[in-house]
Design a protein around this motif. Structure first.
Motif, PDB file in Angstrom:
ATOM      1  N   LYS A   1       6.297  -3.667  -4.066  1.00  0.00           N
ATOM      2  CA  LYS A   1       5.815  -4.040  -5.398  1.00  0.00           C
ATOM      3  C   LYS A   1       6.229  -5.469  -5.737  1.00  0.00           C
ATOM      4  O   LYS A   1       5.470  -6.225  -6.347  1.00  0.00           O
ATOM      5  CB  LYS A   1       6.342  -3.058  -6.436  1.00  0.00           C
TER       6      LYS A   1
ATOM      7  N   MET B   1       3.884  -7.737  -3.912  1.00  0.00           N
ATOM      8  CA  MET B   1       2.570  -7.681  -4.550  1.00  0.00           C
ATOM      9  C   MET B   1       2.506  -8.562  -5.786  1.00  0.00           C
ATOM     10  O   MET B   1       1.551  -9.324  -5.982  1.00  0.00           O
ATOM     11  CB  MET B   1       2.238  -6.241  -4.945  1.00  0.00           C
ATOM     12  N   LYS B   2       3.512  -8.456  -6.636  1.00  0.00           N
ATOM     13  CA  LYS B   2       3.497  -9.188  -7.899  1.00  0.00           C
ATOM     14  C   LYS B   2       3.444 -10.690  -7.679  1.00  0.00           C
ATOM     15  O   LYS B   2       2.914 -11.417  -8.521  1.00  0.00           O
ATOM     16  CB  LYS B   2       4.717  -8.809  -8.734  1.00  0.00           C
TER      17      LYS B   2
ATOM     18  N   SER C   1       1.896 -12.041  -5.178  1.00  0.00           N
ATOM     19  CA  SER C   1       0.716 -12.359  -4.375  1.00  0.00           C
ATOM     20  C   SER C   1      -0.576 -12.030  -5.099  1.00  0.00           C
ATOM     21  O   SER C   1      -1.650 -12.089  -4.508  1.00  0.00           O
ATOM     22  CB  SER C   1       0.768 -11.577  -3.048  1.00  0.00           C
ATOM     23  N   LEU C   2      -0.481 -11.684  -6.382  1.00  0.00           N
ATOM     24  CA  LEU C   2      -1.659 -11.228  -7.120  1.00  0.00           C
ATOM     25  C   LEU C   2      -2.582 -12.359  -7.549  1.00  0.00           C
ATOM     26  O   LEU C   2      -3.792 -12.169  -7.611  1.00  0.00           O
ATOM     27  CB  LEU C   2      -1.220 -10.452  -8.368  1.00  0.00           C
ATOM     28  N   THR C   3      -2.024 -13.515  -7.861  1.00  0.00           N
ATOM     29  CA  THR C   3      -2.799 -14.581  -8.493  1.00  0.00           C
ATOM     30  C   THR C   3      -4.074 -14.909  -7.733  1.00  0.00           C
ATOM     31  O   THR C   3      -4.037 -15.297  -6.568  1.00  0.00           O
ATOM     32  CB  THR C   3      -1.951 -15.862  -8.618  1.00  0.00           C
TER      33      THR C   3
ATOM     34  N   ARG D   1      -6.462 -10.116  -4.419  1.00  0.00           N
ATOM     35  CA  ARG D   1      -5.857  -8.794  -4.279  1.00  0.00           C
ATOM     36  C   ARG D   1      -5.123  -8.717  -2.945  1.00  0.00           C
ATOM     37  O   ARG D   1      -5.745  -8.814  -1.880  1.00  0.00           O
ATOM     38  CB  ARG D   1      -6.941  -7.724  -4.341  1.00  0.00           C
TER      39      ARG D   1
ATOM     40  N   LEU E   1      -0.202  -0.996  -5.940  1.00  0.00           N
ATOM     41  CA  LEU E   1      -0.992  -2.144  -6.382  1.00  0.00           C
ATOM     42  C   LEU E   1      -1.420  -1.961  -7.834  1.00  0.00           C
ATOM     43  O   LEU E   1      -1.346  -2.897  -8.639  1.00  0.00           O
ATOM     44  CB  LEU E   1      -2.219  -2.321  -5.489  1.00  0.00           C
TER      45      LEU E   1
ATOM     46  N   ARG F   1      -0.163  -4.385 -10.916  1.00  0.00           N
ATOM     47  CA  ARG F   1      -1.095  -5.058 -11.819  1.00  0.00           C
ATOM     48  C   ARG F   1      -0.835  -4.662 -13.272  1.00  0.00           C
ATOM     49  O   ARG F   1      -0.851  -5.511 -14.170  1.00  0.00           O
ATOM     50  CB  ARG F   1      -2.527  -4.708 -11.418  1.00  0.00           C
TER      51      ARG F   1
ATOM     52  N   GLN G   1       2.438  -6.299 -14.500  1.00  0.00           N
ATOM     53  CA  GLN G   1       2.273  -7.735 -14.692  1.00  0.00           C
ATOM     54  C   GLN G   1       1.363  -8.040 -15.861  1.00  0.00           C
ATOM     55  O   GLN G   1       1.574  -9.018 -16.590  1.00  0.00           O
ATOM     56  CB  GLN G   1       1.718  -8.379 -13.418  1.00  0.00           C
TER      57      GLN G   1
ATOM     58  N   ILE H   1      -3.411 -11.564 -12.372  1.00  0.00           N
ATOM     59  CA  ILE H   1      -3.146 -10.266 -11.740  1.00  0.00           C
ATOM     60  C   ILE H   1      -4.240  -9.876 -10.743  1.00  0.00           C
ATOM     61  O   ILE H   1      -4.346  -8.729 -10.338  1.00  0.00           O
ATOM     62  CB  ILE H   1      -2.936  -9.147 -12.781  1.00  0.00           C
ATOM     63  N   GLY H   2      -5.049 -10.868 -10.362  1.00  0.00           N
ATOM     64  CA  GLY H   2      -5.951 -10.662  -9.240  1.00  0.00           C
ATOM     65  C   GLY H   2      -7.358 -10.246  -9.559  1.00  0.00           C
ATOM     66  O   GLY H   2      -8.090  -9.794  -8.670  1.00  0.00           O
TER      67      GLY H   2
END
Length: 342
Positions: free
Chosen positions: A236, A239-240, A242-244, A247, A279, A283, A286, A305-306
């Motif tokens: 997690k 992920m947070k 790498s969201l910008t 996905r 994921l 999202r 965030q 958040i992607g």
């Protein structure tokens, strides 16, 4: 679990202060590294982000050797993080270097291997992940700082016996003048060789009372890092960050953790979750965090958040909270936030 350690890197404030003294703005580093402007205040960065920051500094400063020397000497003692503050206040140079090697485990992605033999002490820089080798600037600053630590601690203009680099490092003559010894380029590894007799030199910065405070705290932190960590929390966290604008997929996260996709799936299953569930959670968490920041517009939150499509973000947020992002923000921040951002 080592993956948790190797992908949570904390950049000390002294780095940003140092580059600022050299006339380099943090926003310029972020721009060249293609990272968000908030990177300076992030508590942790990933290995890839960390390397990108060092490459950006290298690009901005120009010659690698000059960048190494300038940053190593500009880094203020008062800005040392605890993992360096303890070595700086050690009893002698040997004690300081041993502490550096030990506490470097808390400062990935590099590690230090120290060996004394004959009249030499050799310190070799190694990487936790052999597939992720740091940029030359990081290598050079790391080795230069070990000598700088000895110089500041003893108050003496110490020199090295030999410095070896596996990559080209720019102005070799400048490096030889700084280290006070020959520089070997194209070596099998990155090593700093010191005069062993210098390790017995006492530190004028020795502070026994401060060490009695720092040492137990650092040892506890080290023990905590060495114990197993939740794979769920690790994934997690990645992920947070790498969201910008997109996905993150399971292949990319597995690569970041240096494990196979199948192994990652199995470990998440063992913890009663899945990549898809995490994921969604990442999202959602965030989104709430970003919406609580009145300086961000709704469309910016969606991107961060992607979500490329703002409508998709609205639909997802309704499923999470039973309300629109605008209404949620109004409820949590007040009507002023609603009128300003919608």
């Amino acid at each position: 679990m080592k993956t948790e350690i190797s992908n949570r890197i904390k950049i000390p404030p002294g780095f940003w202060e140092g580059v600022h003294q050299l006339g380099i703005a943090a926003q310029d580093i972020a721009r060249i590294a293609r990272l968000p402007l908030s990177i300076r205040t992030e508590p942790f960065v990933t290995t890839d982000q960390y390397f990108a920051i060092w490459r950006a500094y290298s690009d901005l400063i120009g010659d690698t050797a000059i960048g190494i020397i300038k940053l190593a000497t500009a880094f203020e003692t008062a800005k040392y993080p605890p993992t360096v503050l303890a070595p700086y206040h050690a009893r002698d140079y040997r004690d300081a270097l041993n502490r550096m090697a030990r506490y470097k485990q808390l400062c990935p992605p590099e590690s230090l291997r120290m060996a004394e033999e004959g009249e030499r002490c050799t310190i070799e820089l190694e990487w936790r992940n052999a597939e992720q080798v740091g940029p030359p600037m990081l290598v050079g600053v790391t080795l230069a700082f070990l000598l700088e630590l000895g110089r500041r601690g003893t108050g003496q203009p110490l020199t090295a016996q030999l410095v070896e680099f596996s990559s080209t490092m720019g102005d070799v003559q400048a490096l030889e003048a700084y280290f006070g010894c020959p520089i070997r380029i194209g070596a099998a590894g990155n090593r700093l060789t010191l005069h062993r007799k210098d390790l017995d030199r006492s530190f004028i910065s020795y502070n026994e009372e401060l060490l009695e405070i720092l040492t137990p705290a650092l040892d506890r932190s080290l023990d905590e890092h060495q114990h197993s960590q939740s794979m769920t929390k690790t994934v997690k966290w990645i992920m947070k960050r790498s969201l910008t604008g997109g996905r993150p997929d399971i292949q990319a996260v597995a690569k970041e953790l240096s494990i196979s996709e199948r192994t990652l799936q199995r470990r998440l299953t063992d913890e009663n979750t899945s990549f898809k569930q995490l994921l969604t959670q990442a999202r959602h968490e965030q989104a709430r965090e970003y919406l609580a920041d009145p300086s961000l517009e709704i469309k910016e939150v969606a991107y961060l958040i992607g979500y490329e499509d703002q409508n998709s973000f609205y639909r997802a947020f309704r499923l999470w909270e039973g309300d629109t992002p605008s209404n949620w923000r109004a409820e949590h921040l007040g009507s002023n936030a609603l009128s300003f951002h919608t």
